[in-house]
Design a protein around this motif. Structure first.
Motif, short mmCIF file in Angstrom:
data_model
loop_
_atom_site.label_atom_id
_atom_site.label_comp_id
_atom_site.label_asym_id
_atom_site.label_seq_id
_atom_site.Cartn_x
_atom_site.Cartn_y
_atom_site.Cartn_z
N ALA A 37 0.83 -1.20 0.00
CA ALA A 37 0.00 0.00 0.00
C ALA A 37 0.87 1.24 0.00
CB ALA A 37 -0.91 0.00 1.22
N CYS A 177 -1.13 10.43 -3.09
CA CYS A 177 -0.51 9.25 -2.50
C CYS A 177 0.78 8.93 -3.24
CB CYS A 177 -1.47 8.06 -2.59
SG CYS A 177 -0.80 6.49 -1.98
N ALA A 192 -1.63 0.40 -5.11
CA ALA A 192 -2.43 0.38 -3.89
C ALA A 192 -2.24 1.71 -3.18
CB ALA A 192 -2.02 -0.78 -3.00
N CYS A 193 -3.26 2.56 -3.26
CA CYS A 193 -3.26 3.86 -2.59
C CYS A 193 -4.63 4.05 -1.96
CB CYS A 193 -2.97 4.98 -3.58
SG CYS A 193 -1.22 5.36 -3.82
N PRO A 194 -4.71 4.28 -0.66
CA PRO A 194 -6.01 4.38 -0.01
C PRO A 194 -6.74 5.68 -0.33
CG PRO A 194 -4.26 4.85 1.56
CD PRO A 194 -3.59 4.41 0.29
N GLY A 195 -8.07 5.59 -0.42
CA GLY A 195 -8.89 6.79 -0.47
C GLY A 195 -9.00 7.46 -1.82
N THR A 224 -12.50 -0.77 -5.97
CA THR A 224 -12.36 -0.37 -4.58
C THR A 224 -11.59 0.95 -4.55
OG1 THR A 224 -11.22 -0.87 -2.49
CG2 THR A 224 -10.34 -1.88 -4.47
N ASP A 226 -9.25 1.77 -2.73
CA ASP A 226 -7.90 1.60 -2.21
C ASP A 226 -6.91 0.98 -3.20
OD1 ASP A 226 -8.74 2.72 0.17
OD2 ASP A 226 -9.29 0.78 1.03
N VAL A 227 -7.38 0.58 -4.37
CA VAL A 227 -6.50 0.07 -5.43
C VAL A 227 -6.95 0.71 -6.74
CG1 VAL A 227 -5.62 -1.92 -6.69
CG2 VAL A 227 -6.12 -2.12 -4.24
N SER A 228 -6.02 1.37 -7.41
CA SER A 228 -6.34 2.05 -8.67
C SER A 228 -5.58 1.39 -9.82
CB SER A 228 -5.96 3.53 -8.60
OG SER A 228 -6.74 4.20 -7.62
#
Length: 246
Positions: A37, A177, A192-195, A224, A226-228
């Protein structure tokens, strides 16, 4: 789970330039599924280009609300913006450096769009990128002269440390992020970067002053927050850029 943008795409045929690529949807690969992440970065730390005070990253607006993200990409004319193809619709404008309800260099009207034929015909996720031409009525300056720009990075491989920026459609400030990209599919990358929820589509993946991806591609950017994902930038986007700037 939410995707990155839920609104329908409206394309005005007269406003869209298309380029035939012949690229097929990528097949699954056996790449390692493990990825770490990324780390959120305070929005106040979003850097402007050297010698500039306004970030080249901004929000796309239509009907009075922002709905996607985009960024200025270097061009000879200084008026080209990069986003995801699924963000393209009628009546768009771009606000670089947008924050807290303020557009520091105003709104820039989108006057032309360039998307790949494979996106127009079949919404190929491996071609989920688009170039926009913008102008500000009454302003003789180019957008790039005010904000600077990232250069387009093509065929750079899949593993990078990047800064990811996007504008959630429920807030008036960007999320940022720092994360590490990996290969997700033949022509897809992920990070994986949150938000990063709805509205962050089109946000640039930047490393070393180059933009090597935009939030989009698989599941219109991910299923989701949290994953782009991003379509891989290869010869197809290089050809599209040549069309947009030619």
């Amino acid at each position: 789970m939410a995707i990155k943008v839920l609104r329908p795409v409206l394309l005005a045929a007269a406003a869209v330039l298309v380029l035939s690529t012949g690229l097929a949807v990528g097949a699954d690969t056996t790449a390692d599924d493990a990825y770490a992440a990324g780390s959120p970065v305070p929005a106040a730390e979003i850097p402007a280009a050297p010698g500039k005070t306004v970030s080249p990253v901004g929000a796309l607006f239509a009907n009075g609300s922002h709905f996607c993200s985009a960024s200025v990409v270097h061009s000879g004319t200084g008026d080209v913006v990069l986003t995801a193809a699924h963000c393209v619709r009628n009546g768009m404008s771009f606000a670089p450096g947008y924050h807290d309800g303020v557009a520091p260099v105003g709104m820039w009207t989108v006057t032309g769009t360039t998307v790949a034929e494979g996106w127009t015909s079949s919404a190929d996720p491996d071609l989920d990128f688009a170039f926009l031409t913008v102008r500000q009525p009454g302003n003789p300056a180019s957008l790039e002269s005010l904000t600077g720009a990232n250069t387009l990075g093509v065929n750079r491989g899949f593993d990078h440390r990047i800064t990811l920026t996007g504008y959630p459609d429920t807030t008036d400030s960007p999320v940022v992020c720092d994360g590490t990209t990996t290969r997700s599919d033949t022509y897809q990358m992920r990070v994986a970067c949150p938000g990063f929820p709805d509205g962050t589509s089109g946000g640039p993946w930047v490393t070393g002053g180059e933009v090597i991806g935009v939030i989009g591609g698989y599941q219109l950017g991910g299923d989701t927050p949290d994953v782009s994902y991003s379509a891989y930038f290869d010869d197809d986007i290089a050809k599209l850029y040549a069309t947009a700037t030619g």
